[in-house]
Design a protein around this motif. Structure first.
Motif, PDB file in Angstrom:
ATOM      1  N   PRO A  26      44.031  27.940  33.203  1.00 37.68           N
ATOM      2  CA  PRO A  26      44.583  28.179  34.373  1.00 37.68           C
ATOM      3  C   PRO A  26      46.179  27.779  34.077  1.00 37.68           C
ATOM      4  O   PRO A  26      46.300  26.552  33.940  1.00 37.68           O
ATOM      5  CB  PRO A  26      43.707  27.433  35.675  1.00 37.68           C
TER       6      PRO A  26
ATOM      7  N   GLN B 220      48.470  24.183  34.874  1.00 34.22           N
ATOM      8  CA  GLN B 220      47.923  22.944  34.807  1.00 34.22           C
ATOM      9  C   GLN B 220      48.131  21.938  33.988  1.00 34.22           C
ATOM     10  O   GLN B 220      48.194  20.503  34.271  1.00 34.22           O
ATOM     11  CB  GLN B 220      46.104  23.262  35.186  1.00 34.22           C
TER      12      GLN B 220
ATOM     13  N   HIS C 144      49.491  20.452  45.179  1.00 33.65           N
ATOM     14  CA  HIS C 144      48.837  20.985  44.011  1.00 33.65           C
ATOM     15  C   HIS C 144      49.240  20.216  42.773  1.00 33.65           C
ATOM     16  O   HIS C 144      48.267  19.401  41.919  1.00 33.65           O
ATOM     17  CB  HIS C 144      49.446  22.403  43.821  1.00 33.65           C
TER      18      HIS C 144
ATOM     19  N   TYR D 227      45.341  23.894  49.005  1.00 31.49           N
ATOM     20  CA  TYR D 227      46.521  23.801  48.190  1.00 31.49           C
ATOM     21  C   TYR D 227      46.297  23.214  46.706  1.00 31.49           C
ATOM     22  O   TYR D 227      46.778  23.461  45.701  1.00 31.49           O
ATOM     23  CB  TYR D 227      47.665  23.135  48.703  1.00 31.49           C
TER      24      TYR D 227
ATOM     25  N   ARG E  41      43.092  23.082  45.335  1.00 33.65           N
ATOM     26  CA  ARG E  41      41.854  23.707  44.837  1.00 33.65           C
ATOM     27  C   ARG E  41      41.896  23.773  43.230  1.00 33.65           C
ATOM     28  O   ARG E  41      40.831  23.661  42.662  1.00 33.65           O
ATOM     29  CB  ARG E  41      41.426  24.840  45.634  1.00 33.65           C
ATOM     30  N   PRO E  42      42.917  24.710  42.735  1.00 30.84           N
ATOM     31  CA  PRO E  42      42.761  24.835  41.318  1.00 30.84           C
ATOM     32  C   PRO E  42      42.763  23.623  40.446  1.00 30.84           C
ATOM     33  O   PRO E  42      41.908  23.335  39.462  1.00 30.84           O
ATOM     34  CB  PRO E  42      43.876  25.609  40.956  1.00 30.84           C
TER      35      PRO E  42
ATOM     36  N   ARG F  61      39.227  21.912  41.013  1.00 35.03           N
ATOM     37  CA  ARG F  61      38.255  22.713  40.405  1.00 35.03           C
ATOM     38  C   ARG F  61      38.279  22.330  38.622  1.00 35.03           C
ATOM     39  O   ARG F  61      36.999  21.849  38.069  1.00 35.03           O
ATOM     40  CB  ARG F  61      38.345  24.122  40.209  1.00 35.03           C
ATOM     41  N   LEU F  62      39.278  22.061  38.202  1.00 39.95           N
ATOM     42  CA  LEU F  62      39.588  21.661  36.812  1.00 39.95           C
ATOM     43  C   LEU F  62      38.841  20.356  36.818  1.00 39.95           C
ATOM     44  O   LEU F  62      38.254  19.922  35.688  1.00 39.95           O
ATOM     45  CB  LEU F  62      41.078  21.715  36.255  1.00 39.95           C
TER      46      LEU F  62
END
Lengths: 697, 697
Positions: A121, A124, A434, A462, A464-465, A468-469
Motif C-alpha cells: 500500500p 506506508q 495516518h 484516518y 485505518r490503512p 490494517r498493516l
C-alpha cells in the motif's frame, strides 16, 4: 567519504538482477518487472556496498534497516536477498507470487526472513521509515545517550527506496513533515523518480516540484540524474557519493532524487507504463538479454562467478557483526544496568512488579476511562522505561502524556507548554493521524520499545490503512482512542463514532479493547502490554463512569468480579440474582453501567439478568469453549447486547432471540445525556429489550 | 481592483462577531471561541465585501462557494449567516451546540441552510474545495465553453478558510498537489496561520515551510502578516488587496497565508491553546468586552445599527442575483440545447432512454464485472454528458475511462497516452485515493454533475474519512472499487480485501453494491444513477464470471430472474427446484456462481436450494416487509451466506441455524483459483454448509 569499489563483476551482477527480474515475472505471468530492472544498480549498491547488515542474522539490532517502500517491486529485495545470501535461492525466485513461496507479490514481514516491514500500500513504507528512525533515536537515548554521534552500537542508518506513488500519497507528506521537524539524520530515502506509474507518464496527474517540497519539510535533497547527458548513464559512483554525503548530514533526513528510466534497458518497453505491472513477453526479454550479453535461450541463468562474488556479503556482514559485538561488549561492561534493560527488552519481557504498579481506583467516585488511562499510562511509565507515546494533537483530550517525560523533539522546538529533548518520551504527531499509525508501525518493527499513539476514536478512520498493516504484520502497536461514542457530545456527528468499533473488530488479528470502568482500564493496559502480539486499540470514554465495587475473583452472589478478568476478553461482571440467568446482558465500555442498572430493574420484576462485560471480543474468542460456555451458556438464548454503536457485529452473539440496544444512524450535536436519551441508549431501553428477547424464546 | 469600503460600522460589526463568539461558547459551556474571534475580520470581509452570494437563495448556482475547512470554528460561519441575513437569528446563536438547533458543533450540510459542506474532520474541507473548483470548470465546459474567462454565468469563485490542522493532514497535500496541477484559478484559500492547535504552539510538531510547500505545488502564495509591525494590526485592506490580487491570478489556485493571533483581543488567553477549544470564562469575556467597548454586563447584545448595516447583504445579493439572471437569460437564448441540459441537471433528472442505452451481455461468455462496468460506463457516457470520472492511477485495472472523452487536465499536461483538455471528462487523481474521495464530495456538492472515481476495493480504507462524510451528507458520489476479493490473486494480502465489504456496510446511509454478473453490473449502475441519494460503492471482480442466462421477470422453475431486480437489493435469482426451498443460499458478486453450482449439486441429492443474489443489503433493507419475506421467508431457517470476506455482517441474516462460507483471515499471494480452493471458497464448502445448516434445524 568511503571509496566505491565497482568492478566488471559488479556490473555483471547488476545485469543479472535485471534478467532475473524479467524472468521471474515472465514465469508466473504477472508482476512488476520494470522497476526491479531499473532499480537494480541502486539496490545492489545499497546491499553490497553501503549497508551494514549480516545476511546470516536478520535479528542483529545493530543492522542498518532497509525499507522497500515500492513494495510492488518486491523482486528488488528478493533478488538482493538471493545474491547476498540472505536465505533465498534461485528456486524461490522461480516461485515468485505462487502459493506458499517465500517470494509473495509484496514483501511480507514475518513471512520472508530479513524483510523489515510489509509494504505494498503506497506511502506506508516511507512513512513507517520515519518511525524506524524515531525508534533508533529513542533506543539510543535509553541505552547510550552520552555517546558521541556515530560511535554508539545503537547508531545505524535507515535506508528507504520510494517511488512516485509514495510521493503522491498523503501519509508520506505527513510523515515527511515530521521527519524534517525531528531532524532525523540517519534516515536516507532514495526516490526512484522514473515518472511512470500505472496510468503511464505521471505528468497526467503529478507535476508538483518534489525537490522544493522536501526542502519545505527541511530535508536535505540531492539529485542524481542518470538522464542528464541525454544518454542514459547509470553513474553508480555518483549515487554512491550522494549516499555518502547524505550519511554525513546528521541534522536532516536525506532525500536522493534518482532519475531513472523504468525497465531500462528493455528494448521497446523501457520508459513506459507497459513495463510497470505486466510481464514483458518473450521477445522483449530476448532483446533485453541480447543487449546485456546474456543467452536469450536461457532463463534464471546465473554465472557462478557472480554468485560467488555477491555471496561474499555474508562474510563481510559477519565480520561487521563481530566488530559490533565487541563494541557492544565494551558498552555492556560500562553500563551493566542498561545492559540488563536491553536484555529484558530483547527477550520481550516486562519488568517484575508491573501489575503492582497499576493504580487502583476506589469505587464511589466517577472517573472517565480516558482519565483512568492517563493515570495508568503514567504509572506504567514509572516502571517501563521503553514505554513511550503521545497524541495527534489531542494530548489534553486523550490524556496520553507521560508527565515525567520530556517531549521527543529537538530542543529548539520546545514551546512554553512542552520541553523538548531528542531523547524525550512524549510524542507529538501534530494533526496527522495516518502518519501516527505508520510511524507507530515503524517504531514497533524497529524493535525493543513499546509505543502508543492517541486520537479520537472517530479518527481511527484516518489511520485505518496503517492499522490494517499492523494487524497483518502482528505488530504490537497500541492506539489510545478516546471519545469513543456519541457521548462525546456537542462536537456532533463528524466526531461521533457509530460504526468504528465494528469496523475495527472486522480487521483480522486486531484487538479492540473497550473497558467498562477505571479498573478495567488498568487491566486492559496490562493485558495489552503482556500479550505483545498484534496491535490493539483501547477505546475510552470522554464522560465519567462509575467505578464498580468488585470482589477479588469471579462474580458470585452480589459480588462483582475482579477487573483482572479483562484478560479473558469477556466475563461475568454481575451474576444473575439467584445464580441462574433468565437473560444475559452483554455490554462494553460505558454501556456496562446501563446493563448493571437494567439488572436491578429486572430483579424488581422477578427477572434474573446476568451482566457480562465484554471489553474485547477478540480476546474472548481465544478462550476455551468451556470458558465461553460458562460466560454465555448456549441454553440461555435471551440475550441483549448494549453498545452505543451499530448492532452489526452483535447479531451473531445475541442470536435469533437476542436483541441489541444500539445506534444505527449518525449522531448529533448536543450534550451526551440528551443524546443517550434521544437515541435510546437507556436503562429503560435495555429492560424493554430484555423482555422482548424473553418473549421471543 | 475593487476598492474596499470599510467604515467604523464595519469595525463595530467585526467586534460584534468576536463578542458573539465568546458569548455563544460561554452559554453552552464548550466549543471553540478563539478562531472565530480572530477570524472575524477575514470572514466578515468575505461575506460582506467579497463574495457574490444571495443570502435569500442558497441554491443559486452562480454563487461563490464558501468552505469553512476549520469546521470547529463553526461560529465563523453561523455569525456571518446571522449578520448577513442568511436565515439564522440571535436565538440560533444562543442555541449553539444544543439538540435540534440550526447551529451544531460543526457546520452540517443539509441541516443548516447555506452550508455548502459538512466540515470538522480536518483537511476535508480544503481538499473538497478542489472538487468544487473541478466541478465549476467541468460545468462551464458542458454549458458555456467558449465564453471568455470571467464572462460566463458559470464563472464563480471558491473561497476556503483553512487552518494549521488542515495544512498538516495528508489529504490536503494530495488535493493541493492536484489543484496546482489543474491550475484552478478560481480557488482562493485563506490559511489562518495562528500557530496554535490543541497542543498549543504548533512548533512542537509543525515547523515545515508551508509557503514553500505550496509554491512546490504550483500555487500562487501571498502572505498577509498582521503581526509584522510587532503590534497586532488587523489590516483588512491588505487582506482585501491580497484577495483581489488572487482573483486576478487565473492560472493557479491561490493561498493567502494570514498571520493572526488566535482569540485576539482576549486579554489573557489570546495567542494560546487555552482559547482554542474551551469557553473563555466570565472574567476573560468581561475583559474582552471592555477592550472592545462593549457592555461587559450584557450577552448577545447587538447594536441594531450593526445589524441594519450588515443585513444590506440581502439586497446586494439579490441585486447580484438579478443581474446574473439576466446574464443567464442571454446565455439561454443563445444556447437552447444547453439550457435544456442545465434544466434537466438542475431537476436531478436522467435523460430518457438511459436504460435502453445499457449494454446487454449475452450468456455463455465469461466477463469480469469490472470489464462489464467499463462497457456500462462508456454506454452511459454517450447519453449522460454530465457523467464523468476516472481513477486513482488504476485506469487500466478499474476500467473507468470514458474512451470518447479527453482527460480533465490542462492541455500542456497531455501525455502520449492521454489527451488533455481543461473541459475533459476523464479524471486522473494520481495515487491519491483520499483526495479522490474528498474531491468527489466537492464535485457532488457543487452540484449538477455525476462523478465517479475508481481504485482497488482494498484502498477504500485510504478513502474512508471522505466516504463517511459523503454518507453523512447524503452526497451521491460513486466509487468504483474493483479487485473486490482475494480473487485478485498474486498481489497478496496487502491488496486483498477481507473485511472491507463489511466495514463499508457498517457506515450508515452508505450503499455497497456488489453485482453478480455483467448484467447485474449494468442495472447496478443504472440504479445508482437513478437513486441520486447518498454515496454508493460498486464492488467489482477482477476475474471473469459467467453471465447468467435469465428470463424477463422473477425466477420461476428453472428460469433465472431478470437482472432488473438488482434495484431491490436482493432477489431470488434461482428458485429452489420444486419451488419450495429447503435451504437458501445468499451470495454476492463473484460468489453467486458458487451458490448456483451448489444448488445443482444439492438437487442431485434431493435437497432444494434457492439462490438469492444480494448485490446491495442496504437497498434490500429499504424494501417492504412483504418483499423481504418473499425472498427470505422466516420459515426457512436453513441459510448459507457465501461471500469471499468475513462473516461478521451475515450472522444476523443467516440466523442461529445458518452458516457462512467466508474468509476470516488475511489473504495470500497466489493465483485466485488456488486461493479459493485453499480458503474454502468452493462449491463443496457451500454444499457442506447447507447440509450443516439443515442439520442444525
Amino acid at each position: 567519504m568511503a571509496d566505491l569499489q565497482w568492478e566488471s563483476i559488479d556490473k555483471k551482477a547488476v545485469d543479472t538482477v535485471r534478467v532475473l527480474a524479467a524472468d521471474a515475472v515472465e514465469k508466473v505471468g504477472n508482476g512488476h518487472p520494470g522497476t526491479a530492472m531499473s532499480l537494480a544498480p541502486a539496490a545492489y549498491l545499497l546491499f553490497q556496498k553501503v549497508m551494514r547488515r549480516d545476511p546470516s542474522d536478520s535479528t542483529w539490532i545493530g543492522r542498518d534497516r532497509f525499507i522497500l517502500s515500492v513494495g510492488h517491486s518486491s523482486l528488488t529485495q528478493y533478488i538482493q536477498f538471493y545474491l547476498g545470501g540472505y536465505g533465498l535461492e534461485l528456486e524461490d525466485l522461480e516461485a515468485l507470487r505462487t502459493w506458499g513461496s517465500k517470494t509473495p507479490g509484496h514483501p511480507e514481514y514475518g513471512h520472508t526472513d530479513g524483510i523489515e516491514i510489509t509494504t505494498g500500500p503506497l506511502g506506508q513504507g516511507l512513512a513507517s521509515s520515519v518511525g524506524f528512525a524515531y525508534a533508533s533515536r529513542f533506543e539510543r537515548g535509553l541505552l547510550d545517550p552520552d555517546a558521541a554521534p556515530g560511535t554508539s552500537p545503537f547508531d545505524h542508518f535507515v535506508y528507504v527506496i520510494a517511488g512516485d506513488g509514495d510521493m503522491q500519497e498523503g501519509v508520506t507528506s505527513e510523515a515527511a513533515s515530521l521527519a524534517g521537524h525531528q531532524q532525523l539524520g540517519n534516515l536516507i530515502a532514495i526516490y526512484d523518480s522514473n515518472q511512470i506509474s500505472i496510468e503511464d507518464d505521471t505528468n497526467i496527474a503529478f507535476t508538483e516540484d518534489v525537490h522544493k517540497r522536501f526542502l519545505a519539510y527541511d530535508w536535505d535533497v540531492q539529485v542524481v540524474d542518470w538522464k542528464k547527458t541525454g544518454q542514459y548513464v547509470e553513474d553508480v559512483a555518483e549515487l554512491h557519493d550522494a549516499i555518502e554525503r547524505a550519511k554525513g548530514v546528521t541534522d536532516k533526513p536525506s532525500l536522493i532524487i534518482l532519475k531513472t528510466i523504468i525497465a531500462w534497458p528493455s528494448p521497446t518497453k523501457q520508459g513506459s507504463g507497459k513495463s510497470h505491472g505486466s510481464a514483458l513477453g518473450k521477445d522483449e526479454i530476448a532483446g533485453l538479454k541480447r543487449f546485456l550479453e546474456f543467452d536469450p535461450e536461457k532463463s534464471f541463468d546465473v554465472d557462478p562467478a557472480v554468485l560467488e562474488h555477491t555471496r561474499k556479503a555474508v562474510e563481510r556482514g559477519q565480520a561487521q557483526h563481530a566488530e559490533w559485538n565487541e563494541q557492544l561488549a565494551v558498552w555492556a561492561e560500562a553500563n551493566p544496568e542498561k545492559k540488563a534493560l536491553l536484555d529484558r527488552m530483547l527477550a520481550g519481557e516486562l519488568p517484575e512488579g508491573l501489575e503492582d504498579a497499576l493504580p487502583v481506583f476506589e469505587p464511589g467516585k466517577d472517573v472517565s476511562t480516558r482519565a483512568a488511562s492517563g493515570k495508568v499510562i503514567n504509572a506504567i511509565a514509572e516502571v517501563l522505561p521503553e514505554f513511550w507515546g503521545g497524541s495527534a494533537d489531542l494530548a489534553e483530550s486523550n490524556l496520553t502524556t507521560i508527565a515525567s517525560g520530556k517531549s521527543f523533539v529537538p530542543t529548539e522546538w520546545s514551546t512554553h507548554e512542552w520541553s523538548g529533548d531528542p531523547y524525550g518520551r512524549v510524542l507529538h504527531f501534530g494533526i496527522r493521524e495516518h502518519a501516527m499509525g505508520a510511524i507507530l508501525n515503524g517504531i514497533v518493527l524497529h524493535g525493543n520499545t513499546r509505543p502508543f499513539g492517541g486520537t479520537f476514536l472517530i479518527f481511527s478512520d484516518y489511520m485505518r490503512p496503517a492499522v490494517r498493516l499492523a494487524a497483518l504484520m502482528k505488530a504490537p502497536a497500541t492506539y489510545v482512542w478516546t471519545h469513543d461514542s456519541v457521548a462525546l457530545g456537542e462536537d456532533g456527528p463528524t466526531h461521533q463514532p457509530i460504526e468504528q468499533l465494528t469496523a475495527l473488530r472486522a480487521i483480522p488479528d486486531f484487538s479492540v479493547v473497550r473497558p467498562a470502568d477505571a479498573n478495567e482500564t488498568a487491566y486492559a493496559w496490562l493485558t495489552i502490554l503482556q500479550r505483545f502480539s498484534g496491535p490493539a486499540g483501547i477505546a475510552l470514554s470522554r464522560q465519567n463512569l462509575p467505578v464498580f465495587e468488585r470482589g477479588d475473583g469471579d462474580a458470585t452472589g452480589e459480588t462483582f468480579a475482579s477487573a483482572k478478568n479483562v484478560a479473558k476478553g469477556a466475563y461475568v461482571l454481575a451474576e444473575a440474582p439467584g445464580g441462574t440467568p433468565d437473560v444475559i446482558f452483554i455490554a462494553t465500555g460505558s454501556e456496562v453501567q446501563i446493563a448493571v442498572e437494567a439488572r436491578e430493574v429486572l430483579r424488581g420484576e422477578g427477572i434474573n439478568a446476568r451482566v457480562v462485560s465484554a471489553p474485547s471480543l477478540e480476546w474472548f474468542d481465544e478462550q476455551s469453549d468451556e470458558y465461553k460456555e460458562s460466560v454465555l451458556p448456549k441454553a440461555v438464548k435471551a440475550r441483549v447486547s448494549i453498545e452505543a454503536g451499530i448492532a452489526l457485529g452483535w447479531q451473531g452473539i445475541v442470536g435469533d432471540a437476542g436483541r441489541s440496544v444500539s445506534i444505527e444512524h449518525f449522531g448529533a450535536s448536543a450534550d451526551y445525556k440528551t443524546l443517550f436519551e434521544k437515541f435510546g441508549m437507556t436503562t429503560d431501553a435495555a429492560v424493554a429489550a430484555a423482555k422482548d428477547s424473553l418473549a421471543a424464546l
